[in-house]
Design an enzyme around this catalytic site. Structure first.
Site, PDB file in Angstrom:
ATOM      1  N   GLY A 284      57.941  84.647  16.182  1.00 30.99           N
ATOM      2  CA  GLY A 284      57.272  85.509  15.216  1.00 30.99           C
ATOM      3  C   GLY A 284      56.381  84.718  14.274  1.00 30.99           C
ATOM      4  O   GLY A 284      56.849  83.816  13.577  1.00 30.99           O
ATOM      5  N   ASP A 288      56.629  85.513   5.057  1.00 26.27           N
ATOM      6  CA  ASP A 288      56.842  86.663   4.161  1.00 26.27           C
ATOM      7  C   ASP A 288      57.869  86.411   3.073  1.00 26.27           C
ATOM      8  O   ASP A 288      58.236  87.324   2.342  1.00 26.27           O
ATOM      9  CB  ASP A 288      57.285  87.885   4.972  1.00 26.27           C
ATOM     10  CG  ASP A 288      58.668  87.716   5.584  1.00 26.27           C
ATOM     11  OD1 ASP A 288      59.090  86.551   5.777  1.00 26.27           O
ATOM     12  OD2 ASP A 288      59.327  88.723   5.863  1.00 26.27           O
ATOM     13  N   HIS A 292      60.615  91.030   4.547  1.00 28.42           N
ATOM     14  CA  HIS A 292      60.812  91.978   5.636  1.00 28.42           C
ATOM     15  C   HIS A 292      61.954  91.470   6.527  1.00 28.42           C
ATOM     16  O   HIS A 292      61.737  90.747   7.499  1.00 28.42           O
ATOM     17  CB  HIS A 292      59.523  92.140   6.442  1.00 28.42           C
ATOM     18  CG  HIS A 292      58.346  92.498   5.590  1.00 28.42           C
ATOM     19  ND1 HIS A 292      58.138  93.764   5.104  1.00 28.42           N
ATOM     20  CD2 HIS A 292      57.318  91.740   5.121  1.00 28.42           C
ATOM     21  CE1 HIS A 292      57.027  93.793   4.384  1.00 28.42           C
ATOM     22  NE2 HIS A 292      56.519  92.565   4.377  1.00 28.42           N
TER      23      HIS A 292
END
Length: 400
Positions: A284, A288, A292
């Site tokens: 990924g 963040d 999230h």
């Protein structure tokens, strides 16, 4: 009696006809009643002062009001943001100057080496030249040709909308480092950046001057990771798909049908034990700060793709919670292809300041890598990848 003690306010003076004998109106006084049948505005003390000053104050107040309105309409920016913006503009303006400086340094370095080789040959012949070249060998190791293996690493860049600008800047540096690590590794993998089609791509096209167009051995795709994983099955077949070398040297019976697709996520209940040939591993691409939670895991489950987490808890004892950056995950997997040992790969990649130490591998041991999906930047600093004139990407720096 009360009216006699409290002086009445003066009416607004006007030169208009019909206003000379108008009834004075008390404004702001207790018990005052405005006349409903008159269109004359109420008179205040400020009006009297305005007339007394010849209208100068009215003009001043009007100017202040217009200035205030224009000030409110202008975009508001903090001093810190303004400082960063100016640094960024200065950095972009000096791009050509930095390029010329790099060329000058490279030319000067080559000239110094030519003179050193000439001097060594003059004094000691070919033997002295070989000894001098041997001292330069560590710096030349990274230019050694690497071997392509039938394995694919996909960085899912589909989380562009979830990141802030500084997080997107950090991710662009991590992607640059990931490409560089794979490109120069003794055993490299097929590499793909999927969902490369939004603000992240815009940054590479503008601020980073499309330097990625010179990168070799990597694919950029508008489609998502699932589509890229299906395409990877074809890339890994045939003579150009890679060799069964390194850790795959003894797996001569492996076939493309045995390959699997795995999305790496720390929230997965499964643990990755080894990398398999003809397999695709998805990482990924998200910075963040753990806002999230489990989003990579949920995305993979929605697509029906198998998930797994790196076996960090089985090999490393961490001093605190460990969250890895995208380039760290990529480099760990590349190191495993070279070394075949997770513990050694972790220790070579995870920064020492994070306090990781090796421990005996015990099944079911607690995994300290429990926070958030795959990545978080090591630093909040906004960084720019170092520009290169050749097709090799350089590690990111901390320039503004």
């Amino acid at each position: 009696m009360e009216d006699e003690e409290r002086p009445r306010k003066y009416p607004k003076l006007s030169n208009e006809e019909g206003q000379e004998h108008s009834e004075p109106t008390m404004t702001g006084a207790v018990g005052s009643i405005p006349h409903e049948d008159t269109a004359q505005p109420t008179t205040t003390q400020n009006d009297v002062a305005t007339v007394a000053n010849g209208g100068n104050e009215a003009q001043s107040e009007g100017g202040q009001q217009n200035a205030g309105e224009s000030k409110d309409d202008a975009p508001k920016i903090s001093k810190n943001q303004l400082k960063k913006l100016r640094r960024r503009e200065q950095w972009d303006a000096q791009r050509e100057q930095r390029k010329n400086l790099r060329k000058e340094k490279t030319a000067a370095k080559k000239q110094r080496r030519r003179e050193a080789l000439k001097e060594a040959r003059k004094e000691g012949g070919q033997e002295a030249v070989d000894q001098l070249l041997q001292t330069w060998l560590p710096n030349r190791q990274k230019f050694k040709k690497s071997t392509l293996l039938p394995i694919t690493l996909i960085v899912d860049c589909g989380y562009d909308d979830l990141m802030l600008e500084k997080e997107r800047i950090s991710l662009s540096s991590q992607l640059t480092r990931s490409y560089s690590d794979n490109r120069g590794a003794p055993f490299r993998a097929h590499m793909v950046f999927s969902s490369f089609n939004k603000l992240l791509k815009e940054r590479f096209d503008t601020t980073l001057a499309k330097v990625y167009n010179n990168w070799k051995g990597i694919r950029f795709m508008d489609e998502d990771f699932a589509h890229a994983a299906e395409q990877a099955k074809e890339w890994m077949q045939g003579p150009k798909g890679g060799q069964l070398a390194g850790m795959f040297a003894d797996k001569t019976d492996a076939s493309p049908e045995d390959g699997e697709i795995v999305y790496l996520s720390s929230d997965s209940p499964n643990t990755l034990t080894e990398l398999k040939p003809y397999s695709t591993y998805i990482i990924g691409g998200l910075v963040d700060k753990n806002r999230h939670k489990a989003i990579c895991y949920k995305t993979a489950v929605e697509k029906g793709i198998k998930t797994a987490k790196l076996p960090i808890g089985d090999y490393i004892q961490m001093a605190s919670r460990q969250v890895l950056a995208t380039n760290h995950v990529v480099e760990i997997m590349i190191r495993w292809l070279e070394l075949g040992d997770w513990g050694e790969a972790f220790m070579k990649v995870i920064p020492r300041r994070k306090g990781g130490t090796l421990k005996d591998s015990e099944p079911g041991s607690e995994d300290p890598y429990q926070g958030g999906d795959v990545v978080e930047a090591d630093s909040d600093e906004e960084s720019e990848p170092v520009e290169r004139d050749d097709d090799e990407a350089a590690a990111p720096s901390t320039n503004p």
